[in-house]
Design an enzyme around this catalytic site. Sequence first.
Site, mmCIF file in Angstrom:
data_model
loop_
_atom_site.group_PDB
_atom_site.id
_atom_site.type_symbol
_atom_site.label_atom_id
_atom_site.label_comp_id
_atom_site.label_asym_id
_atom_site.label_seq_id
_atom_site.Cartn_x
_atom_site.Cartn_y
_atom_site.Cartn_z
ATOM 1 N N HIS A 82 0.846 -1.187 0.000
ATOM 2 C CA HIS A 82 0.000 0.000 0.000
ATOM 3 C C HIS A 82 0.879 1.232 0.000
ATOM 4 C CE1 HIS A 82 -4.174 1.395 0.441
ATOM 5 N NE2 HIS A 82 -3.587 2.496 0.880
ATOM 6 N N ASP A 161 -14.020 3.530 6.435
ATOM 7 C CA ASP A 161 -12.903 4.153 5.712
ATOM 8 C C ASP A 161 -13.354 4.622 4.336
ATOM 9 O OD1 ASP A 161 -10.110 4.913 5.188
ATOM 10 O OD2 ASP A 161 -10.289 3.367 3.660
ATOM 11 N N SER A 183 -6.512 4.820 8.032
ATOM 12 C CA SER A 183 -7.155 4.516 6.760
ATOM 13 C C SER A 183 -6.435 3.351 6.066
ATOM 14 C CB SER A 183 -7.122 5.774 5.875
ATOM 15 O OG SER A 183 -7.408 5.471 4.543
HETATM 16 N N1 URA Z 1 -4.024 5.874 1.278
HETATM 17 C C1 URA Z 1 -5.092 5.503 2.015
HETATM 18 O O1 URA Z 1 -5.603 4.410 1.864
HETATM 19 N N2 URA Z 1 -5.566 6.355 2.920
HETATM 20 C C2 URA Z 1 -5.031 7.581 3.120
HETATM 21 O O2 URA Z 1 -5.508 8.283 3.965
HETATM 22 C C3 URA Z 1 -3.922 7.964 2.348
HETATM 23 C C4 URA Z 1 -3.429 7.087 1.425
#
Ligand code: URA
Length: 434
Positions: A82, A161, A183
Site C-alpha cells: 500500500h 474508511d 485509513s
Molecule cells: N491511502 C489511504 O488508503 N488512505 C489515506 O488516507 C492515504 C493514502
Amino acid sequence: MRALEIIEKKRDKHELSQAEIEFFIQNYANGDIPDYQASAWAMAVLLNGMSPQETTDLTLAIVASGETINLSQSVPVAVDKHSTGGVGDKTTLVVEPLVSACGLPVGKMSGRGLGFSGGTLDKIESIPGFRINLTTEEFLLQLEQVGLVLAGQTADLAPADGKLYALRDVTGTVQSIPLIASSVMSKKIAGGAHAIVLDVKVGLGAFMSNKEDAYTLAKLMVDIAHLAGRKAVALISDMNQPLGHAVGNALEVKEAIQTLHGGGPKDFKAHCMEVAAHMLILGGVAANKVEADMLASEALADGRAWKRFRELVIAQHGDVAYIDNPALLPQAELIEIVLAPRSGYLKEINARIIGETAVILGAGRTKKGDPIDHAVGIEVHHKVGDYLESGSPLFTLHANDRAIQAEARQSLLDAHIWSDTPVRALPLFYGVIE
Ligand code: URA
C-alpha cells in the site's frame, strides 16, 4: 454520548477514549452521524493529532465497521502493498502481477484518487469493463484460482474508511498522520493480508512533506500491523518529483504496460523492483534481497508478470483488447508537446503542482463523487538533475478543454525550476522500517 461532544473534545486537544472513537466511527458508518459532523471531527484530528493509542483504537474501530476477510481460507500466505499516495504512482499495476508471477498470491484492495494523488482504482478503470466491485466470495475465489486480485473496498470491508476517505478528499483533511495510518491499516487488516509492504512517500507530492513525519507515519503503521498480528515493512520513498513520466489515469496504465513488457522509465522500474523484492522476502518466497531481486527480474524478463496482469484483467472482466493495444485506451483530444523555455539543469519538478494540475485537467476530483476523465494528464519527460537544451521537449499535456489546457501549461512550466549549475539526481528511497 453525542457526536458534538466528541468533536469539541478533539477540538480542545483532549485524548478520545476507545468508547468515544468506536461510537463516532460506528455511527458515521451507519449514517447516524452526518458528513458535516464527520468533516468537523476530521479537521479537529488533522489540527490536533491523535496519540498512538487513539490511532490504534481508530484503526480497529474502522475495521469493526464491517467484515474482515480471512485469506487463509484461499491461500497459505497472501501479501499486499500500500502506498500512502503520490503523483504518477502506478506501482501496484506492475508490482502486483510481478509478485504474483513469482508464486506469491496478492489480494489487494485499492483506493481512488485522494486530493492531488492518484488512485489505482481510477487508473485501472481506464480499461473498459474492468470490475473493481467484487464480493468477498469472488475476491477469495479469484485469489485462489488466479493468485491475483485488484479490487475496491467492498461495501462490507472497512466501510467507515470508504466514507471517510471520500470525505477527506474534498474537505482538506487528508494530510494527517493518524487519519492516513488508520485509513491504510484498517483496509489492510480487514482485507486479511498476512504480510504488508508499506510505501510511505515523502516530499512535495506526498501527504508527508518532511522525513520526520514520514518516519513517524511508517513506524506507527508497522506497529499497528504487528498489533494486529501481521508482518510489515515500510519503505520511505521520494515523492518530490513524479514517479516515472506519466501522470493521469490511462497514461499511467500505458506506462505500467510498457514496464510489464520490460520497458518503461528507469526510476519507475527500479522502484517497482525494490517494492516487489520486499514483498517476496516478507512473504517467504525469497530468503534475501539478492534472491528476491533475481526472482523479480526473471518474472519481468520472461513475460510472466505481463501474462499475470492479462489474467487479472480477464478475471475482472476488463477488455484485453485495450491492454494488448494500449493505443485504444482513452485519448485526450488536445495533445501538446511543450518545449523547454531555456537551457539548463532541472533543479525541481514539483510533484504537488503536477498532481494538482492533473486534477484541474479532470484526472481527479474536486467534489465527492465527481466523475473523472481517464484520458487527460501529463507526461513529464525529465528527472531532476537532467540537462536540457532550450526548445527540447519538456512535457506533453493531454487535455480535453482549451481554457484548462492554457492554465495547465502555465502551471506545469512553473513546476519546472531551473539551475545553471549541475544538480544532483534525487534518490528513490530514504530508508526502510522493518
Ligand atoms: N491511502 C489511504 O488508503 N488512505 C489515506 O488516507 C492515504 C493514502
